[in-house]
Write an enzyme that holds these catalytic residues in place. Structure first.
Site, mmCIF file in Angstrom:
data_model
loop_
_atom_site.group_PDB
_atom_site.id
_atom_site.type_symbol
_atom_site.label_atom_id
_atom_site.label_comp_id
_atom_site.label_asym_id
_atom_site.label_seq_id
_atom_site.Cartn_x
_atom_site.Cartn_y
_atom_site.Cartn_z
ATOM 1 N N ASP A 241 -5.627 14.385 -34.266
ATOM 2 C CA ASP A 241 -4.438 14.576 -35.089
ATOM 3 C C ASP A 241 -3.153 14.214 -34.334
ATOM 4 O O ASP A 241 -3.014 14.526 -33.143
ATOM 5 C CB ASP A 241 -4.395 16.065 -35.468
ATOM 6 N N GLU A 314 -5.358 9.298 -35.132
ATOM 7 C CA GLU A 314 -4.307 9.203 -36.147
ATOM 8 C C GLU A 314 -3.003 8.762 -35.484
ATOM 9 O O GLU A 314 -2.365 9.529 -34.775
ATOM 10 C CB GLU A 314 -4.068 10.551 -36.833
HETATM 11 C C1 GLC Z 1 -1.079 15.273 -38.905
HETATM 12 C C2 GLC Z 1 -1.813 15.841 -40.095
HETATM 13 C C3 GLC Z 1 -0.835 16.557 -40.975
HETATM 14 C C4 GLC Z 1 -0.236 17.690 -40.190
HETATM 15 C C5 GLC Z 1 0.397 17.196 -38.907
HETATM 16 C C6 GLC Z 1 0.680 18.297 -37.966
HETATM 17 O O1 GLC Z 1 -0.204 14.279 -39.244
HETATM 18 O O2 GLC Z 1 -2.503 14.829 -40.757
HETATM 19 O O3 GLC Z 1 -1.419 17.025 -42.146
HETATM 20 O O4 GLC Z 1 0.729 18.340 -40.953
HETATM 21 O O5 GLC Z 1 -0.452 16.309 -38.208
HETATM 22 O O6 GLC Z 1 -0.509 18.810 -37.421
#
Ligand code: GLC
Length: 630
Positions: A241, A314
């Site tokens: 993440d 991500e």
């Molecule tokens: C990432 C997740 C998102 C979350 C953020 C903070 O972007 O996909 O949903 O709010 O991280 O953890």
């Protein structure tokens, strides 16, 4: 005898004619991308159909209005039915749910709202039986402020004191100010004063998500142990993440953090876009950290055997940075740094040239020997049908199933689920709740997070609660699994056919790729593999009827192609033969065509050529006649 000789002569003549019909194949040029040779073994993830489950909204087994692990286990056969290889689950860990699980209080415990560790173990068993791999969400940037580590850090416990990013602030004229102007992704200062510790802590997301301090080796070790814990439970990898946020710049010699410069286009000082994030994201140390996590996975595999465990990262960073996450000459990184280009670069009005550019951008930047991936949606972005058009859902699924590499589908996109309007009163996403009723819709992620639509019964078959955590979409009676199973060309059935085809076809798994806009309206993806079928995917992005001559753009195509996948919009049917010099596409139509087996490919002078099968028979006839005439 004379008759035989004449026969042989005619056969030779016909063969010469056939040879002149033969075409060079494939037609190599810059746009071809090779993803590996046909005999090397592909790893399980390299052509995988990945599916993101947002556990709160997938299936509620206990009637509390929130999805759970037993719900997922119950519905895993559905994933098998539609051809899924692996599913990544958004966080399932203990959490006060300030960011719906992305604020973790205990990284190695299951949140009671989702079930128990025994439920998780059961899910793993079901997944194993069905041969569906489970990928967990790994949230390294922050924990919850209710995490034991944070409590102890705030209390100054020597073991945890430097687990988070703390700072006493800047003193100006006797007044205390936050250490820098940094802004949280979810609005307002990224620094929060803590009364207990008498210092500010950094939170790049909501204030209940304090940032961990990766300059502390103990934090790195602790988080690697989190990975080891879940690997030992049998997971096949992790989606990491918010990767770019993990490191921020270190304070200078005076222990001060530098301010980030302004963005002129944003006049809202609370908004994340107000600043250029040059000190809080994409720091070079982050890349090496991801490599170190990969090393954890690889050494686990060396010790325990089994198939490769994977990392999906991500990152919405610039493409040159994203590519570094794959690894370098000396270290392996994430097998699949998420490719978000289909989300970030395409809009409802993009033409076929824009689609071509977007697909090629990834393929041409990708380092040699790596595997591409295509993400159409996730729980943070408007759904693909709302972003790019309800009537383009099939063509986009077709595109990602025929481009090389892995594809990632967000739950419900296979049904054509679209965003649901949520009132301010029903809004729960912190990203929107931190704004106000007049602008919240621009920030809310609730519309893409509504419950999955299984049937036309109460709560769309998601739950039997009197109220679900987010409202059910109004269209659930028309868009649901049960109904779409019955309609031969529903989004769901098109999706299933795509992945069946992909599994059966060597060309789609490992062939070369050519992506070409044939006009403003029509995009073509050609996949070719020597001694195997060629596939051509055609998308008519616009609303006009398009007549195309495929041989003009792909001179090596055989004159006839067989239709193998169609959508509701197509006038041709599966099994029809079409003439490659003249094909009509209906508005927003999309098709997959396959070369027929009436051609053989063979090599001559280092070049592969196609030969009509008829030519081969004639050659054999000629040999037979010659032998019998002697
Ligand atoms: C990432 C997740 C998102 C979350 C953020 C903070 O972007 O996909 O949903 O709010 O991280 O953890």
């Amino acid at each position: 005898m004379i008759k035989h000789r004449l026969g042989a002569l005619i056969a030779v003549l016909l063969q010469v004619i056939c040879l002149t019909w033969s075409q060079p194949f494939p037609n190599y040029h810059a746009d071809f991308v090779s993803i590996g040779d046909r005999d090397s073994d592909l790893k399980w993830w390299q052509t995988g159909a990945f599916y993101q489950i947002y556990p709160r909204s997938f299936k509620d087994s206990n009637g509390d209005g929130v999805g759970d692990l037993n719900g997922i286990a119950e519905q895993l056969p559905y994933l098998k039915e539609i051809g899924i290889t692996a599913t990544w689950l958004s966080p399932i860990f203990t959490s006060p749910m300030a960011d719906f699980g992305y604020d973790i209080a205990n990284f190695t415990e299951v949140a009671p709202i989702f079930g128990t560790m025994a439920d998780f173990d059961h899910l793993m068993e079901v997944a194993k039986k069905l041969d569906i791999k489970i990928i967990l969400d790994f949230v390294p940037n922050h924990s919850s402020d209710e995490c034991e580590w944070f409590r102890r850090s705030a209390a100054g416990d020597p073991e945890f004191k430097d687990f988070y990013v703390w700072h006493p602030g800047r003193m100006e004229n006797g007044n205390r100010h936050p250490p820098s102007n940094w802004i949280s992704v979810f609005r307002g200062s990224a620094w929060q004063w803590h009364d207990g510790r008498q210092e500010y802590y950094l939170h790049q997301f909501v204030k209940k998500q304090p940032d961990l301090n990766y300059r502390n080796p103990k934090v790195r070790e602790t988080m690697s142990n989190v990975l080891r814990f879940w690997l030992a439970k049998g997971v096949s990898g992790f989606r990491i993440d918010a990767v770019p946020h993990v490191f921020e710049i270190a304070p200078d010699a005076q222990n001060q953090y530098r301010d980030e410069p302004r963005n002129d286009w944003d006049n809202d000082p609370e908004d994340y876009g107000y600043l250029q994030h040059i000190y809080t994201v994409d720091q070079p140390e982050t890349i090496d950290l991801v490599y170190s996590w990969r090393a954890v996975l690889d050494s686990f595999q060396r010790e325990h055997g089994g198939e490769e465990r994977i990392l999906m990262a991500e990152t919405y960073s610039p493409i040159d940075i994203v590519m570094q996450y794959y690894g370098n000459a000396t270290a392996e990184g994430a097998q699949l740094p998420f490719n978000f280009l289909l989300i970030s670069e395409l809009s409802n009005s993009s033409n076929a040239h824009a689609y071509e550019g977007t697909a090629l951008k990834w393929l041409q930047h990708m380092p040699q020997g790596r595997t591409a991936n295509w993400v159409l949606g996730n729980h943070d972005k408007p759904r693909v049908g709302s972003r790019l058009g309800r009537d383009r859902v099939d063509m986009l699924n077709m595109l990602t199933a025929t481009l090389p590499g892995a594809s990632v589908t967000y739950q419900g996109e296979e049904l054509g689920m679209t965003d649901v309007w949520i009132s301010w009163k029903d809004t729960v996403d912190p990203s929107a709740c931190n704004t106000n009723p007049s602008i919240y819709e621009q920030y809310s992620r609730d519309p893409e997070r509504t419950p999955f639509q299984w049937t036309d019964a109460q709560d769309a078959g998601f739950s039997n609660a009197s109220k679900t955590w987010l409202p059910i979409a109004l269209d659930y009676k028309l868009v649901n699994v049960e109904l779409e199973r019955q309609k031969p060309l529903s989004h769901l059935n098109v999706f299933k056919q795509l992945w069946q085809l992909r599994k059966q076809s060597n060309t789609l798994q490992r062939g070369e790729t050519e992506v070409k806009a044939l006009s403003d309206a029509v995009l073509a993806v050609k996949r070719g593999l020597e001694h195997d079928s060629t596939f051509l995917t055609l998308l008519n992005i616009y609303d006009g009827v398009e007549t195309i001559n495929l041989r003009q753009s792909f001179p090596d195509l055989p004159p006839e192609l067989k239709v193998v996948v169609v959508t509701e919009r197509s006038q041709v049917k599966v099994g029809d033969l079409i003439n490659s010099t003249s094909l009509q596409l209906q508005p927003k139509d999309s098709l997959i065509l396959q070369s027929t087996s009436s051609y053989y490919s063979y090599a001559t002078n280092g070049e592969s050529r196609l030969l009509p099968v008829l030519g081969v028979y004639l050659w054999l006839a000629q040999v037979a006649l010659y032998l019998s005439s002697r």
